[in-house]
Design a protein around this motif. Sequence first.
Motif, short mmCIF file in Angstrom:
data_model
loop_
_atom_site.label_atom_id
_atom_site.label_comp_id
_atom_site.label_asym_id
_atom_site.label_seq_id
_atom_site.Cartn_x
_atom_site.Cartn_y
_atom_site.Cartn_z
N UNK A 35 -29.73 -31.78 10.12
CA UNK A 35 -30.49 -30.62 10.60
C UNK A 35 -31.95 -30.83 10.27
N UNK A 36 -32.80 -29.99 10.82
CA UNK A 36 -34.18 -29.91 10.36
C UNK A 36 -34.70 -28.50 10.60
N UNK A 37 -35.59 -28.08 9.72
CA UNK A 37 -36.21 -26.77 9.86
C UNK A 37 -37.60 -26.79 9.26
N UNK A 38 -38.39 -25.81 9.65
CA UNK A 38 -39.73 -25.61 9.09
C UNK A 38 -40.06 -24.13 9.18
N UNK A 39 -40.84 -23.65 8.23
CA UNK A 39 -41.31 -22.27 8.31
C UNK A 39 -42.66 -22.12 7.63
N UNK A 40 -43.32 -21.03 7.97
CA UNK A 40 -44.59 -20.67 7.37
C UNK A 40 -44.62 -19.16 7.23
N UNK A 41 -45.15 -18.67 6.12
CA UNK A 41 -45.24 -17.23 5.91
C UNK A 41 -46.70 -16.80 5.83
N UNK A 42 -46.92 -15.52 6.04
CA UNK A 42 -48.27 -14.98 6.09
C UNK A 42 -49.01 -15.07 4.76
N UNK A 43 -48.30 -15.31 3.66
CA UNK A 43 -48.96 -15.45 2.36
C UNK A 43 -49.26 -16.91 2.01
N UNK A 44 -49.14 -17.82 3.00
CA UNK A 44 -49.56 -19.20 2.79
C UNK A 44 -48.48 -20.18 2.37
N UNK A 45 -47.25 -19.75 2.29
CA UNK A 45 -46.16 -20.67 1.95
C UNK A 45 -45.73 -21.44 3.20
N UNK A 46 -45.47 -22.73 3.01
CA UNK A 46 -45.04 -23.61 4.10
C UNK A 46 -43.92 -24.49 3.57
N UNK A 47 -42.92 -24.75 4.40
CA UNK A 47 -41.84 -25.66 4.01
C UNK A 47 -41.30 -26.36 5.25
N UNK A 48 -40.79 -27.57 5.02
CA UNK A 48 -40.17 -28.34 6.09
C UNK A 48 -39.10 -29.21 5.45
N UNK A 49 -37.97 -29.37 6.14
CA UNK A 49 -36.87 -30.15 5.58
C UNK A 49 -36.10 -30.82 6.71
N UNK A 50 -35.69 -32.06 6.49
CA UNK A 50 -34.88 -32.82 7.44
C UNK A 50 -33.72 -33.42 6.67
N UNK A 51 -32.51 -33.23 7.19
CA UNK A 51 -31.31 -33.81 6.57
C UNK A 51 -30.67 -34.76 7.57
N UNK A 52 -30.23 -35.90 7.05
CA UNK A 52 -29.61 -36.92 7.89
C UNK A 52 -28.33 -37.41 7.21
#
Length: 99
Positions: A35-52
Motif C-alpha cells: 500500500x501507500x498513503x500520504x497526508x498533510x494537516x493544517x497544523x503542518x504535519x506531513x507523513x508518507x508511507x509505502x509498504x511492499x
Amino acid sequence: MAVAAAASVPIYDISGDKAAKVIKFDLNNIGVNGYDFAYETSDGKVASEVAELKNAGLENEGLEVRGFFSYPGDDGKIYRVDYVANDKGFQPSAAHLPA
C-alpha cells in the motif's frame, strides 16, 4: 485503487484542545502486495508511507515499510523522521535523533 480526499476531519493533539484539519489525504494501491498513503494537516504535519511485500511465498514473507513524518516543533523548526520497518525492526533516522 486510488483515493484522494481533502476532508474537514478534526485531528486532535494529545491534550485534546487544539484541532487541525486534514488538508490532503492520498491512499493508493491497497492490496496483498502493499500500500501507500500520504497526508498533510493544517497544523503542518506531513507523513508518507509505502509498504511492499518482500519474499512473496517464502517462509520469511513480510511487508517492508518505508516512510517519513514531519512536524513543526515548538521552536519553529520543522522536524522530519525517515524510517524503514522490516524484519530488522523499526529503524528511524533524523538529524535531531541521537546516533
